[in-house]
Design a protein around this motif. Structure first.
Motif, PDB file in Angstrom:
ATOM      1  N   VAL A  46       0.842  -1.204   0.000  1.00 15.92           N
ATOM      2  CA  VAL A  46       0.000   0.000   0.000  1.00 15.92           C
ATOM      3  C   VAL A  46       0.875   1.252   0.000  1.00 15.92           C
ATOM      4  O   VAL A  46       0.584   2.232  -0.692  1.00 15.92           O
ATOM      5  N   ALA A  47       1.974   1.226   0.730  1.00 16.70           N
ATOM      6  CA  ALA A  47       2.866   2.395   0.833  1.00 16.70           C
ATOM      7  C   ALA A  47       3.556   2.713  -0.484  1.00 16.70           C
ATOM      8  O   ALA A  47       4.089   3.811  -0.651  1.00 16.70           O
ATOM      9  N   LYS A  48       3.543   1.800  -1.437  1.00 19.53           N
ATOM     10  CA  LYS A  48       4.146   2.057  -2.743  1.00 19.53           C
ATOM     11  C   LYS A  48       3.271   2.958  -3.619  1.00 19.53           C
ATOM     12  O   LYS A  48       3.744   3.468  -4.625  1.00 19.53           O
ATOM     13  N   VAL A  49       2.021   3.151  -3.244  1.00 19.36           N
ATOM     14  CA  VAL A  49       1.143   4.059  -3.978  1.00 19.36           C
ATOM     15  C   VAL A  49       1.671   5.477  -3.739  1.00 19.36           C
ATOM     16  O   VAL A  49       1.889   5.874  -2.588  1.00 19.36           O
ATOM     17  N   PRO A  50       1.917   6.259  -4.805  1.00 20.76           N
ATOM     18  CA  PRO A  50       2.578   7.563  -4.643  1.00 20.76           C
ATOM     19  C   PRO A  50       1.936   8.512  -3.631  1.00 20.76           C
ATOM     20  O   PRO A  50       2.634   9.223  -2.933  1.00 20.76           O
ATOM     21  N   TRP A  51       0.628   8.546  -3.550  1.00 20.30           N
ATOM     22  CA  TRP A  51      -0.028   9.478  -2.627  1.00 20.30           C
ATOM     23  C   TRP A  51       0.071   9.042  -1.171  1.00 20.30           C
ATOM     24  O   TRP A  51      -0.227   9.803  -0.257  1.00 20.30           O
ATOM     25  N   VAL A  52       0.477   7.802  -0.928  1.00 17.39           N
ATOM     26  CA  VAL A  52       0.520   7.266   0.436  1.00 17.39           C
ATOM     27  C   VAL A  52       1.841   7.607   1.098  1.00 17.39           C
ATOM     28  O   VAL A  52       2.908   7.256   0.609  1.00 17.39           O
ATOM     29  N   LYS A  53       1.749   8.327   2.203  1.00 15.07           N
ATOM     30  CA  LYS A  53       2.937   8.663   2.985  1.00 15.07           C
ATOM     31  C   LYS A  53       3.275   7.505   3.933  1.00 15.07           C
ATOM     32  O   LYS A  53       4.415   7.139   4.107  1.00 15.07           O
ATOM     33  N   VAL A  88      -9.410  -7.054   8.620  1.00 18.72           N
ATOM     34  CA  VAL A  88      -8.076  -6.493   8.442  1.00 18.72           C
ATOM     35  C   VAL A  88      -8.284  -5.008   8.191  1.00 18.72           C
ATOM     36  O   VAL A  88      -9.008  -4.615   7.274  1.00 18.72           O
ATOM     37  N   LYS A  89      -7.663  -4.176   9.021  1.00 21.28           N
ATOM     38  CA  LYS A  89      -7.846  -2.727   8.936  1.00 21.28           C
ATOM     39  C   LYS A  89      -6.597  -2.094   8.297  1.00 21.28           C
ATOM     40  O   LYS A  89      -5.481  -2.350   8.746  1.00 21.28           O
ATOM     41  N   VAL A  90      -6.803  -1.280   7.265  1.00 16.66           N
ATOM     42  CA  VAL A  90      -5.713  -0.569   6.602  1.00 16.66           C
ATOM     43  C   VAL A  90      -5.920   0.916   6.844  1.00 16.66           C
ATOM     44  O   VAL A  90      -6.945   1.478   6.461  1.00 16.66           O
ATOM     45  N   GLN A  91      -4.956   1.550   7.498  1.00 17.67           N
ATOM     46  CA  GLN A  91      -5.009   2.987   7.755  1.00 17.67           C
ATOM     47  C   GLN A  91      -3.947   3.661   6.902  1.00 17.67           C
ATOM     48  O   GLN A  91      -2.791   3.251   6.905  1.00 17.67           O
ATOM     49  N   VAL A  92      -4.354   4.712   6.174  1.00  9.04           N
ATOM     50  CA  VAL A  92      -3.452   5.379   5.242  1.00  9.04           C
ATOM     51  C   VAL A  92      -3.347   6.858   5.593  1.00  9.04           C
ATOM     52  O   VAL A  92      -4.355   7.524   5.816  1.00  9.04           O
ATOM     53  N   ASP A  93      -2.110   7.352   5.657  1.00  6.92           N
ATOM     54  CA  ASP A  93      -1.847   8.788   5.765  1.00  6.92           C
ATOM     55  C   ASP A  93      -1.340   9.225   4.408  1.00  6.92           C
ATOM     56  O   ASP A  93      -0.366   8.653   3.892  1.00  6.92           O
ATOM     57  N   GLU A  94      -2.004  10.228   3.822  1.00  6.00           N
ATOM     58  CA  GLU A  94      -1.623  10.687   2.487  1.00  6.00           C
ATOM     59  C   GLU A  94      -0.683  11.875   2.553  1.00  6.00           C
ATOM     60  O   GLU A  94      -0.708  12.653   3.501  1.00  6.00           O
ATOM     61  N   HIS A  95       0.123  12.017   1.504  1.00  6.51           N
ATOM     62  CA  HIS A  95       0.905  13.233   1.324  1.00  6.51           C
ATOM     63  C   HIS A  95      -0.073  14.369   1.048  1.00  6.51           C
ATOM     64  O   HIS A  95      -1.082  14.169   0.380  1.00  6.51           O
ATOM     65  N   GLN A  96       0.225  15.538   1.550  1.00  8.08           N
ATOM     66  CA  GLN A  96      -0.565  16.722   1.232  1.00  8.08           C
ATOM     67  C   GLN A  96       0.201  17.501   0.174  1.00  8.08           C
ATOM     68  O   GLN A  96       1.292  18.001   0.441  1.00  8.08           O
ATOM     69  N   ALA A  97      -0.359  17.583  -1.010  1.00  6.60           N
ATOM     70  CA  ALA A  97       0.307  18.297  -2.106  1.00  6.60           C
ATOM     71  C   ALA A  97       0.255  19.795  -1.825  1.00  6.60           C
ATOM     72  O   ALA A  97      -0.812  20.385  -1.746  1.00  6.60           O
TER      73      ALA A  97
END
Length: 167
Positions: free
Chosen positions: A19-26, A38-47
């Motif tokens: 999941v972290a390989k997705v560009p928007w995913v920090k 299964v819980k996936v929590q994602v923090d995104e980059h803020q452009a």
């Protein structure tokens, strides 16, 4: 994961890495919530900004890091006159952008960043504010907010205690 799979066999680290390989995913965190989730929590980059290197576009996050190529994200401010390999200038421009009051940031058209010590903020109607470096960014952001309410097109807040202007 699919129905009937054993939760103990789920490789949460592997899922998080993918999941972290997705560009928007920090950052991605994967955890099990018993008995069957299964819980996936994602923090995104803020452009915050983007810059061009020829035809190539690089999106920059709030830390001044390039996280995405090929897209100028909506709402991100353009950094011009910057060399693609000048990370200090990109970081300084991002510091200036993020320090601005939200309404001032909204009206910002672009930041010229020849280098980290030579920032110029461009606004509508030909108004410009010379920042110099990103040092004392909060003070310069407040000085910028104030001078933009005044008459005049060219301002210098490199010393935020003594802004100066020209018509």
């Amino acid at each position: 994961m699919g129905s009937g799979k054993n939760m103990l066999r789920v490789d949460t680290e592997q899922i998080a890495t993918k999941v972290a390989k997705v560009p928007w995913v920090k950052r991605a965190t994967v955890s099990r919530e018993w008995p069957s989730t299964v819980k996936v929590q994602v923090d995104e980059h803020q452009a915050v900004a983007y810059f061009r290197d020829g035809k190539d576009v690089s999106a920059v996050d709030e830390a001044g890091k390039v996280f995405l190529k090929g897209v100028a994200p909506e709402g991100a401010k353009e950094i011009t006159n910057v060399k693609a390999d000048d990370a200090k200038a990109v970081s300084a421009a991002v510091t200036a952008i993020t320090a601005l009051h939200p309404k001032v940031r909204e009206s910002l058209e672009r930041v010229e960043a020849k280098n980290a010590e030579s920032l110029v903020l461009r606004f509508p109607d030909g108004k410009s504010v010379t920042w110099g470096s990103a040092e004392r960014a909060d003070e310069k952001a407040e000085a910028t907010r104030v001078v933009l309410t005044q008459e005049g097109k060219k301002w210098n807040v490199s010393n935020p205690a003594m802004p100066s202007g020209r018509p």
